[in-house]
Design an enzyme around this catalytic site. Structure first.
Site, short mmCIF file in Angstrom:
data_model
loop_
_atom_site.label_atom_id
_atom_site.label_comp_id
_atom_site.label_asym_id
_atom_site.label_seq_id
_atom_site.Cartn_x
_atom_site.Cartn_y
_atom_site.Cartn_z
N GLU A 1 18.27 3.57 -29.14
CA GLU A 1 18.61 4.97 -28.84
C GLU A 1 19.55 4.94 -27.65
OE1 GLU A 1 15.22 7.57 -28.83
OE2 GLU A 1 15.20 7.21 -30.97
N CYS B 1 20.32 12.49 -22.67
CA CYS B 1 21.05 11.80 -23.74
C CYS B 1 21.72 12.82 -24.66
CB CYS B 1 20.11 10.90 -24.53
SG CYS B 1 18.65 11.75 -25.09
P1 NAD Z 1 20.60 1.04 -19.05
O1 NAD Z 1 21.21 0.50 -20.30
O2 NAD Z 1 21.27 0.75 -17.77
O3 NAD Z 1 19.10 0.50 -18.89
C1 NAD Z 1 18.11 0.74 -19.85
C2 NAD Z 1 17.01 -0.29 -19.72
O4 NAD Z 1 17.54 -1.57 -20.06
C3 NAD Z 1 16.42 -0.41 -18.33
O5 NAD Z 1 15.02 -0.57 -18.46
C4 NAD Z 1 17.06 -1.69 -17.81
O6 NAD Z 1 16.29 -2.35 -16.83
C5 NAD Z 1 17.14 -2.52 -19.07
N1 NAD Z 1 18.15 -3.59 -19.05
C6 NAD Z 1 19.35 -3.60 -18.41
N2 NAD Z 1 19.99 -4.78 -18.66
C7 NAD Z 1 19.20 -5.50 -19.48
C8 NAD Z 1 19.30 -6.79 -20.08
N3 NAD Z 1 20.36 -7.58 -19.89
N4 NAD Z 1 18.29 -7.21 -20.87
C9 NAD Z 1 17.20 -6.43 -21.09
N5 NAD Z 1 17.02 -5.21 -20.52
C10 NAD Z 1 18.02 -4.75 -19.73
O7 NAD Z 1 20.44 2.61 -19.30
P2 NAD Z 1 19.86 3.73 -18.31
O8 NAD Z 1 20.81 3.95 -17.20
O9 NAD Z 1 18.44 3.42 -17.99
O10 NAD Z 1 19.83 5.01 -19.25
C11 NAD Z 1 20.94 5.86 -19.40
C12 NAD Z 1 21.50 5.71 -20.80
O11 NAD Z 1 20.46 5.89 -21.76
C13 NAD Z 1 22.54 6.77 -21.14
O12 NAD Z 1 23.61 6.15 -21.81
C14 NAD Z 1 21.78 7.72 -22.06
O13 NAD Z 1 22.61 8.45 -22.94
C15 NAD Z 1 20.88 6.78 -22.78
N6 NAD Z 1 19.71 7.47 -23.34
C16 NAD Z 1 19.66 7.65 -24.69
C17 NAD Z 1 18.59 8.33 -25.26
C18 NAD Z 1 18.53 8.58 -26.74
O14 NAD Z 1 17.50 9.06 -27.19
N7 NAD Z 1 19.55 8.28 -27.52
C19 NAD Z 1 17.56 8.80 -24.45
C20 NAD Z 1 17.64 8.59 -23.07
C21 NAD Z 1 18.73 7.90 -22.53
#
Ligand code: NAD
Length: 453
Positions: free
Chosen positions: A226, A261
């Site tokens: 997502e 999101c």
């Molecule tokens: P992010 O991608 O920076 O991080 C998300 C998660 O991934 C965190 O827990 C982080 O620690 C982990 N992570 C980061 N690098 C990683 C790696 N190399 N390996 C494994 N895990 C890793 O995103 P964010 O800043 O937490 O969230 C914002 C984004 O999420 C926005 O783009 C938003 O649109 C999206 N989002 C989407 C939905 C949806 O339902 N489509 C819902 C909420 C947020």
């Protein structure tokens, strides 16, 4: 790991991150618990989840306070989020059995053909910070109900909430090894990717989601992503109450400081109503009160990640340099993470503000001459999460939206989620679904039984 309050940039707490060795031990615990948890009667699992929901209610004040302290959203929005999570839990409790129960699909008198569902196994859930209760609940509740054990990594920006979730699930009676929080940032997440989990469910950015998909795809286990969005909204020339629409659009753009999101990320307005809409929309934006998210009169809190402020500034500067007109906001307020709700007019698709996910309180508004131009512009994106059309003629709105490639289409509403419908991104917004019956079956694997007596 330092947990700070984005409204003050003060330290709340320091917490040790899980090392890769800890993560491996947690995986082994979750693996060992699988057999006993999956054999707990379905009805008993439902009772425990119900109890978790009750505990969310009983602890709501503390949970909301913690969420606001660590992510900076207005306190009322933290309460709204917990209430929303309760609604989703109710949906799962009322509907999971219907979809997971075995079904006899054919019986020719000789052989019964029965479809049944088994748990996937150990589910890995890597989560985001913007709605930690909601995006978490979408994965770990149906996973537990379906008999999986769960390794849940909250975002490093919502760690305290993640730890609260773990505590309350255990207090509700979910075995300590059936649900385990894994604490840390990217490096800890990486350790999870190196383990042989039986399903990977991620909520976060496109960049991380793509990386995770590439990393785990060869495990040949289910993957759910997502991801981000650049969700468009189109105001047609058939509107009964333009003031009301301007208010609803402003809420869709600026709720949770634009860090949703499915928040509205770009607006197109039919030329016949553009001037009146803009007047109302800017007035609605200027009404927003930015400040301490714990203070109930403020409806705009702090930007969660301080490092993101430079990106917001860069989108404003890029737009203004290319000819956009700044009608509200446009800069940081004070030294902490507050940002003025920003409206930019005269924008074009050559500007980052109309193409790249903003994830903050900035919105570009563009005048269009007809529906065809609006459709073309709405589709001019790599994302496909939601799109919205405001129009009194539902058939016209449907015709427009059916030509826009998104998983969710809104008519006369925006920025909402219903547990009855799939939450499913297209293109760079992700793959798979949570919520609805699809988001229950996502956490189970089918088994076909051919039974002869
Ligand atoms: P992010 O991608 O920076 O991080 C998300 C998660 O991934 C965190 O827990 C982080 O620690 C982990 N992570 C980061 N690098 C990683 C790696 N190399 N390996 C494994 N895990 C890793 O995103 P964010 O800043 O937490 O969230 C914002 C984004 O999420 C926005 O783009 C938003 O649109 C999206 N989002 C989407 C939905 C949806 O339902 N489509 C819902 C909420 C947020």
């Amino acid at each position: 790991m330092r947990i700070t309050n984005p409204a003050t940039n003060e330290l709340i707490k320091e917490i040790a991150e899980d090392t890769s060795q800890n993560v491996e031990v947690k995986y082994q615990r979750a693996k060992s618990a699988l057999n006993s948890w999956s054999q707990v009667a379905f009805e008993k699992r439902i009772v425990l989840i119900q109890r978790f929901g009750d505990l969310l209610d009983q602890n709501k004040d503390n949970l909301a306070q913690t969420l606001t302290l660590e992510v900076g959203k207005p306190l009322q929005e933290s309460y709204n989020e917990i209430n929303g999570a309760r609604g989703r839990i109710k949906f799962y409790i009322e509907n999971a059995q219907k979809w997971l129960a075995p079904q006899e699909l054919n019986n020719d008198g000789n052989t019964a053909d029965i479809l049944a569902f088994d748990p996937l196994g150990v589910v890995c859930n890597i989560s985001a910070w913007n709605y930690p209760f909601l995006v978490g609940v979408n994965v770990f509740i149906p996973s537990l109900i379906a008999g999986n054990t769960v390794l849940y990594k909250p975002s490093e920006f919502a760690t305290l909430t993640g730890m609260n979730i773990e505590k309350l699930l255990h207090e509700a009676g979910i075995p300590k090894d059936a649900f385990i929080a894994v604490i840390g940032a990217a490096k800890t997440g990486e350790a999870l990717l190196n383990l042989p989990c039986d399903g990977y469910f991620f909520t976060g950015s496109y960049k991380t989601g793509k990386y995770i998909a590439e990393k785990v795809t060869t495990k040949l286990v289910p993957i759910g992503l997502e991801l981000g969005g650049k969700d468009p909204l189109y105001v047609t020339d058939e509107i009964a109450d333009l003031n009301k629409v301007a208010g609803a659009v402003a809420e869709g753009c600026f709720y949770n400081n634009g860090q949703s999101c499915c928040g509205v990320e770009r607006v197109y307005v039919h030329e016949k109503v553009y001037d009146s809409f803009m007047e109302q929309f800017v007035a609605e934006t200027l009404k927003l009160k930015v400040g301490d998210p714990l203070f109930k009169d403020n409806n705009q809190g702090a930007i969660t990640r301080e490092s993101h402020i430079a990106f917001l500034d860069s989108q404003v500067q890029d737009a203004v340099k290319k000819g956009a007109k700044l009608l509200a906001g446009g800069s940081r307020i004070g030294k902490n993470n507050f940002y003025g709700p920003t409206v930019l007019a005269n924008v074009t698709h050559d500007m980052s503000i109309m193409k790249e996910e903003t994830f903050g309180p900035l919105i570009g508004v563009m005048k269009v001459k007809d529906d065809n131009e609006a459709i073309k512009l709405m589709n001019d994106t790599e994302y496909g999460l939601t799109a919205s059309v405001y129009c009194q003629d539902t058939d016209r709105a449907k015709k427009i939206l059916s030509q826009v490639d998104t998983g969710t289409s809104y008519i006369n509403c925006c920025d909402r989620v219903s547990p009855y419908l799939p939450w499913s991104g297209r293109k760079h917004s992700g793959v798979g679904s949570t919520l609805s019956y699809l988001g229950i079956l996502a956490f189970a694997k089918p088994r076909g039984w051919h039974i002869r007596k």
